[in-house]
Scaffold this motif. Structure first.
Motif, PDB file in Angstrom:
ATOM      1  N   LEU A  36      36.692  35.643  36.590  1.00 45.96           N
ATOM      2  CA  LEU A  36      37.402  35.982  35.355  1.00 45.96           C
ATOM      3  C   LEU A  36      38.854  35.549  35.435  1.00 45.96           C
ATOM      4  O   LEU A  36      39.613  36.027  36.290  1.00 45.96           O
ATOM      5  CB  LEU A  36      37.339  37.495  35.083  1.00 45.96           C
ATOM      6  CG  LEU A  36      38.022  37.940  33.780  1.00 45.96           C
ATOM      7  CD1 LEU A  36      37.276  37.394  32.567  1.00 45.96           C
ATOM      8  CD2 LEU A  36      38.125  39.462  33.706  1.00 45.96           C
ATOM      9  N   THR A  94      42.410  35.907  33.778  1.00 47.05           N
ATOM     10  CA  THR A  94      42.937  37.055  33.039  1.00 47.05           C
ATOM     11  C   THR A  94      44.189  36.745  32.227  1.00 47.05           C
ATOM     12  O   THR A  94      44.800  37.672  31.685  1.00 47.05           O
ATOM     13  CB  THR A  94      43.245  38.227  33.991  1.00 47.05           C
ATOM     14  OG1 THR A  94      44.321  37.865  34.863  1.00 47.05           O
ATOM     15  CG2 THR A  94      42.017  38.619  34.793  1.00 47.05           C
ATOM     16  N   VAL A 125      38.748  44.396  32.375  1.00 47.11           N
ATOM     17  CA  VAL A 125      38.471  44.174  33.797  1.00 47.11           C
ATOM     18  C   VAL A 125      37.345  45.098  34.253  1.00 47.11           C
ATOM     19  O   VAL A 125      36.438  44.669  34.986  1.00 47.11           O
ATOM     20  CB  VAL A 125      39.745  44.392  34.630  1.00 47.11           C
ATOM     21  CG1 VAL A 125      39.454  44.243  36.118  1.00 47.11           C
ATOM     22  CG2 VAL A 125      40.832  43.399  34.192  1.00 47.11           C
ATOM     23  N   TYR A 154      31.074  40.552  37.604  1.00 46.19           N
ATOM     24  CA  TYR A 154      32.157  39.687  38.079  1.00 46.19           C
ATOM     25  C   TYR A 154      32.724  40.232  39.378  1.00 46.19           C
ATOM     26  O   TYR A 154      32.915  41.439  39.544  1.00 46.19           O
ATOM     27  CB  TYR A 154      33.267  39.597  37.027  1.00 46.19           C
ATOM     28  CG  TYR A 154      32.941  38.681  35.878  1.00 46.19           C
ATOM     29  CD1 TYR A 154      33.500  37.406  35.801  1.00 46.19           C
ATOM     30  CD2 TYR A 154      32.061  39.074  34.872  1.00 46.19           C
ATOM     31  CE1 TYR A 154      33.190  36.557  34.748  1.00 46.19           C
ATOM     32  CE2 TYR A 154      31.744  38.237  33.822  1.00 46.19           C
ATOM     33  CZ  TYR A 154      32.317  36.969  33.765  1.00 46.19           C
ATOM     34  OH  TYR A 154      32.003  36.131  32.727  1.00 46.19           O
ATOM     35  N   PHE A 158      38.580  37.816  40.463  1.00 44.62           N
ATOM     36  CA  PHE A 158      39.543  38.102  39.400  1.00 44.62           C
ATOM     37  C   PHE A 158      40.844  37.365  39.692  1.00 44.62           C
ATOM     38  O   PHE A 158      41.407  37.494  40.776  1.00 44.62           O
ATOM     39  CB  PHE A 158      39.785  39.605  39.291  1.00 44.62           C
ATOM     40  CG  PHE A 158      38.555  40.351  38.858  1.00 44.62           C
ATOM     41  CD1 PHE A 158      38.310  40.608  37.525  1.00 44.62           C
ATOM     42  CD2 PHE A 158      37.606  40.758  39.800  1.00 44.62           C
ATOM     43  CE1 PHE A 158      37.158  41.261  37.121  1.00 44.62           C
ATOM     44  CE2 PHE A 158      36.454  41.415  39.412  1.00 44.62           C
ATOM     45  CZ  PHE A 158      36.228  41.664  38.068  1.00 44.62           C
ATOM     46  N   THR A 207      44.753  36.453  38.501  1.00 47.43           N
ATOM     47  CA  THR A 207      45.925  36.750  37.692  1.00 47.43           C
ATOM     48  C   THR A 207      47.119  35.988  38.262  1.00 47.43           C
ATOM     49  O   THR A 207      46.956  35.100  39.094  1.00 47.43           O
ATOM     50  CB  THR A 207      46.182  38.274  37.628  1.00 47.43           C
ATOM     51  OG1 THR A 207      47.275  38.528  36.738  1.00 47.43           O
ATOM     52  CG2 THR A 207      46.473  38.866  38.989  1.00 47.43           C
ATOM     53  N   VAL A 233      45.590  44.366  35.454  1.00 48.79           N
ATOM     54  CA  VAL A 233      44.443  43.981  36.281  1.00 48.79           C
ATOM     55  C   VAL A 233      44.216  45.012  37.384  1.00 48.79           C
ATOM     56  O   VAL A 233      43.083  45.435  37.642  1.00 48.79           O
ATOM     57  CB  VAL A 233      44.658  42.572  36.866  1.00 48.79           C
ATOM     58  CG1 VAL A 233      43.568  42.235  37.887  1.00 48.79           C
ATOM     59  CG2 VAL A 233      44.690  41.530  35.756  1.00 48.79           C
ATOM     60  N   LEU A 249      40.886  47.337  38.210  1.00 50.38           N
ATOM     61  CA  LEU A 249      40.169  47.237  39.479  1.00 50.38           C
ATOM     62  C   LEU A 249      40.133  48.554  40.241  1.00 50.38           C
ATOM     63  O   LEU A 249      39.386  48.687  41.217  1.00 50.38           O
ATOM     64  CB  LEU A 249      40.848  46.190  40.373  1.00 50.38           C
ATOM     65  CG  LEU A 249      40.880  44.751  39.874  1.00 50.38           C
ATOM     66  CD1 LEU A 249      41.750  43.902  40.803  1.00 50.38           C
ATOM     67  CD2 LEU A 249      39.478  44.171  39.791  1.00 50.38           C
ATOM     68  N   VAL A 254      40.358  39.147  44.805  1.00 50.08           N
ATOM     69  CA  VAL A 254      41.470  39.270  43.876  1.00 50.08           C
ATOM     70  C   VAL A 254      42.506  38.212  44.234  1.00 50.08           C
ATOM     71  O   VAL A 254      42.911  38.089  45.396  1.00 50.08           O
ATOM     72  CB  VAL A 254      42.098  40.667  43.928  1.00 50.08           C
ATOM     73  CG1 VAL A 254      43.236  40.787  42.909  1.00 50.08           C
ATOM     74  CG2 VAL A 254      41.042  41.741  43.678  1.00 50.08           C
TER      75      VAL A 254
END
Length: 250
Positions: A8, A10, A19, A27, A30, A32, A42, A46, A56
């Motif tokens: 994803l 973001t 999220v 998913y 992630f 960002t 985010v 999470l 992440v």
């Protein structure tokens, strides 16, 4: 790194519920960045998840790339994310305070200190990648990559050196939905042009992608698209598209 085919992206997401929904949809990657100004969003999304299952990633912006600022910038991102460690830490763009001879060793020191597991690069040219490789092991390279901006030399470099290419903007900001070639291929497969674009990107062994989505329907559709099998003729037709659209130029 071992990354799932679809994660994803973001950028523009300002609701932690998105999220959380993505996690529920399956998913596990992630992405960002400091410049997105949503690391806290985010992190909030999470917060209830099993951290061990997630990858992440965030990115240091150009004003956090001086050697003396790398650790401070990283710690600020971790604070906003609510994490002790980020799995993947990128140089967002090789400009501003970026100097490969000082920035990259500082990033490697952050990794050695346990604040990140991997150092990634984003939006680097081929020459910049080759220089960076003198100072750091490249875990991944994230670039704009879609049917209208294929960046073959960067794909080749990733394949030669065995690291993943993380494709952002795989739907070209929605432009893929208007493209006759993609619409025709989609009709052949009873799919959407967006699904075809994602399937094309992930058809390369070392390419993963991070489309943005907010609704559960789009989140599910994007993940499922990686399972769409395109034929060699489909791939060739996409590769023959002459249109070039770079959405995020330097």
């Amino acid at each position: 790194m071992d990354l799932p085919p679809v994660g994803l992206g973001t950028m523009g997401i300002d609701d932690p519920d998105v999220v959380e929904t993505a996690i529920d949809a399956g998913y596990r990657h992630f992405d960002t960045a400091q410049i997105y100004e949503n690391e806290r969003v985010v992190g909030d999304g999470l917060a209830g998840a099993d951290r061990a299952e997630l990858t992440v990633a965030t990115k240091l912006w150009t004003d956090s790339l001086a050697a003396d600022d790398v650790r401070t910038g990283t710690e600020r991102s971790l604070d906003r994310l609510g994490l002790d460690l980020v799995d993947l830490l990128y140089v967002h763009r090789p400009r501003g305070d970026y100097d490969p001879a000082t920035t990259l060793p500082a990033l490697d020191a952050v990794r050695a200190a346990g604040l990140t597991d991997h150092v990634g690069l984003s939006n680097f040219s081929l020459g910049q990648l080759e220089t960076a490789a003198e100072y750091v092991d490249i875990a991944v390279h994230q670039v704009e990559f879609h049917p209208f901006f294929r960046q073959r030399s960067l794909l080749d470099h990733a394949q030669r050196h065995g690291y993943p290419l993380v494709a952002y903007a795989p739907l070209a900001g929605g432009l893929v939905s208007e493209a006759p070639t993609l619409r025709a291929i989609a009709a052949d497969h009873d799919a959407t042009p967006a699904a075809v674009a994602i399937a094309w990107a992930t058809s390369y062994e070392n390419v993963v992608t991070i489309p943005k989505a907010s609704s559960r329907a789009h989140l599910d559709a994007n993940r499922a698209a990686a399972g769409l099998e395109l034929g060699d003729d489909d791939i060739a037709r996409i590769e023959a598209i002459e249109r070039e659209e770079e959405l995020f130029p330097e």
